[in-house]
Motif scaffolding. Structure first.
Motif, PDB file in Angstrom:
ATOM      1  N   MET A   1     -49.548  26.522 -19.341  1.00 31.81           N
ATOM      2  CA  MET A   1     -48.244  26.366 -19.881  1.00 31.81           C
ATOM      3  C   MET A   1     -47.483  25.664 -18.768  1.00 31.81           C
ATOM      4  N   THR A   2     -47.310  24.377 -18.962  1.00 33.17           N
ATOM      5  CA  THR A   2     -46.092  23.344 -17.922  1.00 33.17           C
ATOM      6  C   THR A   2     -45.749  22.656 -19.103  1.00 33.17           C
ATOM      7  N   ASP A   3     -44.457  21.913 -18.538  1.00 33.99           N
ATOM      8  CA  ASP A   3     -43.805  21.038 -19.505  1.00 33.99           C
ATOM      9  C   ASP A   3     -44.734  20.039 -19.982  1.00 33.99           C
ATOM     10  N   GLU A   4     -45.569  19.482 -19.037  1.00 33.18           N
ATOM     11  CA  GLU A   4     -46.508  18.237 -19.430  1.00 33.18           C
ATOM     12  C   GLU A   4     -47.672  18.645 -20.436  1.00 33.18           C
ATOM     13  N   SER A   5     -48.131  20.025 -20.254  1.00 36.27           N
ATOM     14  CA  SER A   5     -49.185  20.485 -21.272  1.00 36.27           C
ATOM     15  C   SER A   5     -48.399  20.885 -22.526  1.00 36.27           C
ATOM     16  N   TRP A   6     -47.287  21.492 -22.628  1.00 33.59           N
ATOM     17  CA  TRP A   6     -46.594  21.644 -23.745  1.00 33.59           C
ATOM     18  C   TRP A   6     -46.310  20.438 -24.466  1.00 33.59           C
ATOM     19  N   TYR A   7     -45.848  19.567 -23.778  1.00 30.58           N
ATOM     20  CA  TYR A   7     -45.664  18.186 -24.370  1.00 30.58           C
ATOM     21  C   TYR A   7     -46.626  17.690 -25.190  1.00 30.58           C
ATOM     22  N   ILE A   8     -47.885  17.640 -24.408  1.00 28.04           N
ATOM     23  CA  ILE A   8     -49.150  16.937 -25.011  1.00 28.04           C
ATOM     24  C   ILE A   8     -49.754  17.756 -26.250  1.00 28.04           C
ATOM     25  N   VAL A   9     -49.783  18.892 -26.306  1.00 30.90           N
ATOM     26  CA  VAL A   9     -50.094  19.877 -27.307  1.00 30.90           C
ATOM     27  C   VAL A   9     -49.117  19.541 -28.472  1.00 30.90           C
ATOM     28  N   ARG A  10     -47.725  19.710 -28.057  1.00 33.60           N
ATOM     29  CA  ARG A  10     -46.793  19.580 -29.173  1.00 33.60           C
ATOM     30  C   ARG A  10     -46.795  18.210 -29.815  1.00 33.60           C
ATOM     31  N   ASN A  11     -46.948  17.332 -29.140  1.00 31.72           N
ATOM     32  CA  ASN A  11     -46.916  15.951 -29.827  1.00 31.72           C
ATOM     33  C   ASN A  11     -48.486  15.067 -30.118  1.00 31.72           C
ATOM     34  N   THR A  12     -49.137  16.084 -30.540  1.00 35.08           N
ATOM     35  CA  THR A  12     -50.672  15.782 -31.017  1.00 35.08           C
ATOM     36  C   THR A  12     -50.185  15.735 -32.389  1.00 35.08           C
ATOM     37  N   ARG A  13     -50.758  14.515 -33.169  1.00 35.96           N
ATOM     38  CA  ARG A  13     -50.539  14.449 -34.595  1.00 35.96           C
ATOM     39  C   ARG A  13     -51.186  15.322 -35.314  1.00 35.96           C
ATOM     40  N   GLY A  14     -50.471  15.894 -36.564  1.00 37.98           N
ATOM     41  CA  GLY A  14     -51.008  16.952 -36.942  1.00 37.98           C
ATOM     42  C   GLY A  14     -50.467  18.446 -36.601  1.00 37.98           C
ATOM     43  N   CYS A  15     -50.059  18.547 -35.283  1.00 35.66           N
ATOM     44  CA  CYS A  15     -49.612  19.625 -34.791  1.00 35.66           C
ATOM     45  C   CYS A  15     -48.337  19.974 -35.293  1.00 35.66           C
ATOM     46  N   THR A  16     -47.787  21.138 -35.582  1.00 36.81           N
ATOM     47  CA  THR A  16     -46.488  21.445 -35.962  1.00 36.81           C
ATOM     48  C   THR A  16     -45.781  22.134 -35.040  1.00 36.81           C
ATOM     49  N   GLY A  17     -46.615  22.821 -34.012  1.00 38.69           N
ATOM     50  CA  GLY A  17     -45.710  23.694 -32.909  1.00 38.69           C
ATOM     51  C   GLY A  17     -46.757  24.785 -32.691  1.00 38.69           C
ATOM     52  N   PHE A  18     -46.054  25.573 -31.360  1.00 33.47           N
ATOM     53  CA  PHE A  18     -46.919  26.768 -31.118  1.00 33.47           C
ATOM     54  C   PHE A  18     -46.527  27.922 -31.756  1.00 33.47           C
ATOM     55  N   VAL A  19     -47.226  28.940 -31.800  1.00 32.56           N
ATOM     56  CA  VAL A  19     -46.809  30.421 -32.396  1.00 32.56           C
ATOM     57  C   VAL A  19     -46.104  31.027 -31.379  1.00 32.56           C
ATOM     58  N   GLY A  20     -44.989  31.568 -31.779  1.00 35.85           N
ATOM     59  CA  GLY A  20     -44.107  32.380 -30.754  1.00 35.85           C
ATOM     60  C   GLY A  20     -42.667  31.693 -31.494  1.00 35.85           C
ATOM     61  N   PRO A  21     -41.493  32.319 -30.490  1.00 36.70           N
ATOM     62  CA  PRO A  21     -40.250  31.939 -30.653  1.00 36.70           C
ATOM     63  C   PRO A  21     -39.957  30.581 -30.415  1.00 36.70           C
ATOM     64  N   ALA A  22     -39.475  29.642 -30.999  1.00 34.31           N
ATOM     65  CA  ALA A  22     -38.854  28.579 -30.897  1.00 34.31           C
ATOM     66  C   ALA A  22     -39.039  27.797 -29.392  1.00 34.31           C
ATOM     67  N   SER A  23     -38.201  28.614 -28.495  1.00 34.64           N
ATOM     68  CA  SER A  23     -38.072  28.223 -27.317  1.00 34.64           C
ATOM     69  C   SER A  23     -39.375  28.398 -26.174  1.00 34.64           C
ATOM     70  N   LYS A  24     -40.081  29.360 -26.473  1.00 38.40           N
ATOM     71  CA  LYS A  24     -41.442  29.703 -25.734  1.00 38.40           C
ATOM     72  C   LYS A  24     -42.519  30.134 -26.432  1.00 38.40           C
ATOM     73  N   PRO A  25     -43.476  29.468 -26.327  1.00 42.99           N
ATOM     74  CA  PRO A  25     -44.780  30.083 -26.936  1.00 42.99           C
ATOM     75  C   PRO A  25     -45.334  31.265 -26.331  1.00 42.99           C
ATOM     76  N   VAL A  26     -46.008  32.021 -26.930  1.00 44.52           N
ATOM     77  CA  VAL A  26     -46.520  33.315 -26.651  1.00 44.52           C
ATOM     78  C   VAL A  26     -48.108  33.140 -26.683  1.00 44.52           C
ATOM     79  N   PRO A  27     -48.568  33.422 -25.357  1.00 43.30           N
ATOM     80  CA  PRO A  27     -49.992  33.531 -25.189  1.00 43.30           C
ATOM     81  C   PRO A  27     -50.683  34.814 -26.008  1.00 43.30           C
ATOM     82  N   LEU A  28     -51.547  34.768 -26.413  1.00 44.63           N
ATOM     83  CA  LEU A  28     -52.501  35.849 -26.852  1.00 44.63           C
ATOM     84  C   LEU A  28     -52.730  36.866 -25.723  1.00 44.63           C
TER      85      LEU A  28
END
Length: 171
Positions: free
Chosen positions: A73-100
Protein backbone atom coordinates in the motif's frame (compact mmCIF):
# COMPACT_ATOMS: atom_id res chain seq x y z
CA UNK A 1 12.93 -1.63 5.43
CA UNK A 2 11.25 -3.68 2.68
CA UNK A 3 7.49 -3.50 3.12
CA UNK A 4 5.56 -6.75 2.89
CA UNK A 5 2.75 -7.04 0.33
CA UNK A 6 -0.63 -7.82 1.86
CA UNK A 7 -4.02 -8.89 0.48
CA UNK A 8 -6.69 -6.20 0.23
CA UNK A 9 -10.31 -6.55 -0.79
CA UNK A 10 -11.48 -4.20 -3.54
CA UNK A 11 -15.18 -3.55 -4.12
CA UNK A 12 -16.36 -3.51 -7.75
CA UNK A 13 -19.58 -3.07 -9.65
CA UNK A 14 -21.36 -6.41 -9.78
CA UNK A 15 -20.35 -8.33 -12.89
CA UNK A 16 -17.19 -6.25 -13.37
CA UNK A 17 -14.91 -8.45 -11.24
CA UNK A 18 -13.02 -10.08 -14.14
CA UNK A 19 -12.78 -6.80 -16.06
CA UNK A 20 -11.38 -4.94 -13.04
CA UNK A 21 -8.87 -7.77 -12.42
CA UNK A 22 -7.79 -7.80 -16.09
CA UNK A 23 -7.54 -3.99 -16.31
CA UNK A 24 -5.49 -3.90 -13.10
CA UNK A 25 -3.11 -6.59 -14.40
CA UNK A 26 -2.72 -4.69 -17.68
CA UNK A 27 -1.99 -1.42 -15.86
CA UNK A 28 0.56 -3.10 -13.59
CA UNK A 29 2.24 -4.60 -16.68
CA UNK A 30 2.24 -1.33 -18.66
CA UNK A 31 3.56 0.78 -15.77
CA UNK A 32 5.96 -1.94 -14.55
CA UNK A 33 4.52 -1.94 -11.02
CA UNK A 34 4.86 -5.68 -10.33
CA UNK A 35 6.83 -4.79 -7.16
CA UNK A 36 3.83 -2.84 -5.77
CA UNK A 37 0.83 -4.79 -7.05
CA UNK A 38 1.89 -8.44 -7.03
CA UNK A 39 -1.29 -10.45 -7.59
CA UNK A 40 -4.96 -9.96 -8.49
CA UNK A 41 -7.54 -12.69 -7.96
CA UNK A 42 -11.26 -13.20 -8.46
CA UNK A 43 -11.97 -16.25 -6.24
CA UNK A 44 -14.15 -18.77 -8.09
CA UNK A 45 -15.41 -22.30 -7.59
CA UNK A 46 -16.53 -24.79 -10.19
CA UNK A 47 -20.14 -25.84 -9.63
CA UNK A 48 -22.10 -28.46 -11.57
CA UNK A 49 -25.08 -26.97 -13.39
CA UNK A 50 -27.75 -28.85 -15.31
CA UNK A 51 -29.02 -27.09 -18.42
CA UNK A 52 -31.06 -28.70 -21.20
CA UNK A 53 -30.68 -32.05 -19.43
CA UNK A 54 -26.86 -31.87 -19.56
CA UNK A 55 -24.65 -31.41 -16.56
CA UNK A 56 -21.65 -29.16 -16.99
CA UNK A 57 -19.21 -27.38 -14.70
CA UNK A 58 -19.74 -23.64 -14.41
CA UNK A 59 -17.60 -20.96 -12.75
CA UNK A 60 -19.27 -19.25 -9.80
CA UNK A 61 -17.69 -16.24 -8.14
CA UNK A 62 -17.23 -16.87 -4.42
CA UNK A 63 -17.52 -13.15 -3.62
CA UNK A 64 -19.57 -11.34 -6.30
CA UNK A 65 -18.62 -7.68 -6.40
CA UNK A 66 -15.14 -8.18 -4.93
CA UNK A 67 -11.59 -8.65 -6.21
CA UNK A 68 -8.60 -9.59 -4.05
CA UNK A 69 -5.37 -7.65 -4.63
CA UNK A 70 -1.97 -8.48 -3.13
CA UNK A 71 -0.10 -5.22 -2.94
CA UNK A 72 2.20 -2.94 -1.00
CA UNK A 73 0.00 0.00 0.00
CA UNK A 74 1.49 3.27 -1.23
CA UNK A 75 -0.15 6.44 -2.53
CA UNK A 76 0.66 5.28 -6.09
CA UNK A 77 -0.69 1.71 -5.73
CA UNK A 78 -3.80 2.99 -3.91
CA UNK A 79 -4.42 5.52 -6.68
CA UNK A 80 -4.04 2.94 -9.47
CA UNK A 81 -6.43 0.43 -7.87
CA UNK A 82 -8.91 3.09 -6.79
CA UNK A 83 -9.05 4.64 -10.27
CA UNK A 84 -9.48 1.39 -12.20
CA UNK A 85 -12.76 1.50 -14.13
CA UNK A 86 -15.45 -0.53 -12.39
CA UNK A 87 -13.72 -0.31 -8.99
CA UNK A 88 -15.71 1.47 -6.29
CA UNK A 89 -13.08 1.38 -3.54
CA UNK A 90 -11.28 -0.66 -0.94
CA UNK A 91 -13.01 -2.52 1.88
CA UNK A 92 -12.25 -0.74 5.13
CA UNK A 93 -12.88 2.68 6.66
CA UNK A 94 -12.90 5.43 3.97
CA UNK A 95 -9.53 6.84 4.97
CA UNK A 96 -7.54 3.60 5.17
CA UNK A 97 -7.98 0.24 3.44
CA UNK A 98 -7.63 -2.69 5.85
CA UNK A 99 -5.53 -5.70 4.74
CA UNK A 100 -6.77 -9.24 5.31
CA UNK A 101 -5.23 -11.02 8.27
CA UNK A 102 -3.12 -14.13 7.59
CA UNK A 103 -5.95 -16.18 9.12
CA UNK A 104 -8.44 -14.70 6.63
CA UNK A 105 -6.03 -15.30 3.71
CA UNK A 106 -5.63 -18.95 4.79
CA UNK A 107 -9.39 -19.38 5.18
CA UNK A 108 -10.06 -17.91 1.73
CA UNK A 109 -7.37 -20.10 0.21
CA UNK A 110 -6.13 -17.37 -2.13
CA UNK A 111 -2.49 -18.32 -1.75
CA UNK A 112 -2.91 -22.07 -1.94
CA UNK A 113 -4.36 -24.12 -4.74
CA UNK A 114 -6.04 -26.36 -2.19
CA UNK A 115 -6.48 -30.07 -2.70
CA UNK A 116 -8.49 -31.00 -5.71
CA UNK A 117 -10.40 -34.25 -5.68
CA UNK A 118 -11.42 -36.12 -8.79
CA UNK A 119 -13.66 -39.16 -9.08
CA UNK A 120 -11.32 -41.09 -11.39
CA UNK A 121 -7.81 -42.48 -11.08
CA UNK A 122 -4.91 -43.81 -13.14
CA UNK A 123 -6.11 -46.77 -15.19
CA UNK A 124 -9.73 -45.56 -15.44
CA UNK A 125 -11.47 -44.87 -18.72
CA UNK A 126 -12.72 -41.29 -19.04
CA UNK A 127 -14.68 -39.26 -21.56
CA UNK A 128 -13.18 -35.98 -22.72
CA UNK A 129 -15.83 -33.30 -22.20
CA UNK A 130 -14.14 -30.19 -23.62
CA UNK A 131 -11.58 -29.08 -26.16
CA UNK A 132 -10.73 -30.45 -29.62
CA UNK A 133 -10.88 -34.08 -28.40
CA UNK A 134 -14.38 -33.70 -26.90
CA UNK A 135 -16.42 -36.88 -27.08
CA UNK A 136 -13.42 -39.23 -27.27
CA UNK A 137 -12.81 -41.93 -24.67
CA UNK A 138 -9.35 -42.36 -23.20
CA UNK A 139 -7.36 -44.09 -20.49
CA UNK A 140 -5.95 -42.05 -17.58
CA UNK A 141 -2.16 -42.47 -17.69
CA UNK A 142 -1.15 -39.88 -15.13
CA UNK A 143 -2.79 -37.46 -12.66
CA UNK A 144 -1.15 -34.27 -11.40
CA UNK A 145 -3.52 -32.69 -8.87
CA UNK A 146 -1.20 -29.79 -7.99
CA UNK A 147 -0.90 -28.69 -11.63
CA UNK A 148 -4.55 -29.72 -12.18
CA UNK A 149 -3.63 -31.78 -15.25
CA UNK A 150 -4.46 -35.29 -16.40
CA UNK A 151 -2.70 -37.28 -19.14
CA UNK A 152 -5.04 -39.42 -21.21
CA UNK A 153 -4.00 -41.88 -23.92
CA UNK A 154 -6.35 -42.60 -26.78
CA UNK A 155 -6.44 -44.91 -29.78
CA UNK A 156 -3.66 -46.99 -28.21
CA UNK A 157 -1.15 -44.24 -29.05
CA UNK A 158 2.13 -43.79 -27.22
CA UNK A 159 1.72 -40.04 -26.75
CA UNK A 160 -0.97 -39.12 -24.21
CA UNK A 161 -2.95 -35.89 -24.44
CA UNK A 162 -2.49 -33.51 -21.50
CA UNK A 163 -5.79 -32.00 -20.36
CA UNK A 164 -7.18 -29.90 -17.51
CA UNK A 165 -8.87 -31.94 -14.75
CA UNK A 166 -12.25 -30.41 -15.60
CA UNK A 167 -11.99 -31.49 -19.26
CA UNK A 168 -12.62 -35.16 -18.49
CA UNK A 169 -15.25 -37.15 -16.61
CA UNK A 170 -15.32 -40.79 -15.54
CA UNK A 171 -17.33 -43.31 -17.53
Amino acid sequence: MEEQAQWYVVHTYSGYENKVAKDLETMVENRRLQNLIQDVKVPIEMVPEIKDGKERMVEHKLFPGYVLVKMIMTDESWYIVRNTRGCTGFVGPASKPVPLSQEEVDKLGVESTGTVTVDYQVGDNVEITAGPLQGFIGLVEQLDLTAQKVKVSMFGRETPAELELNQVKPL
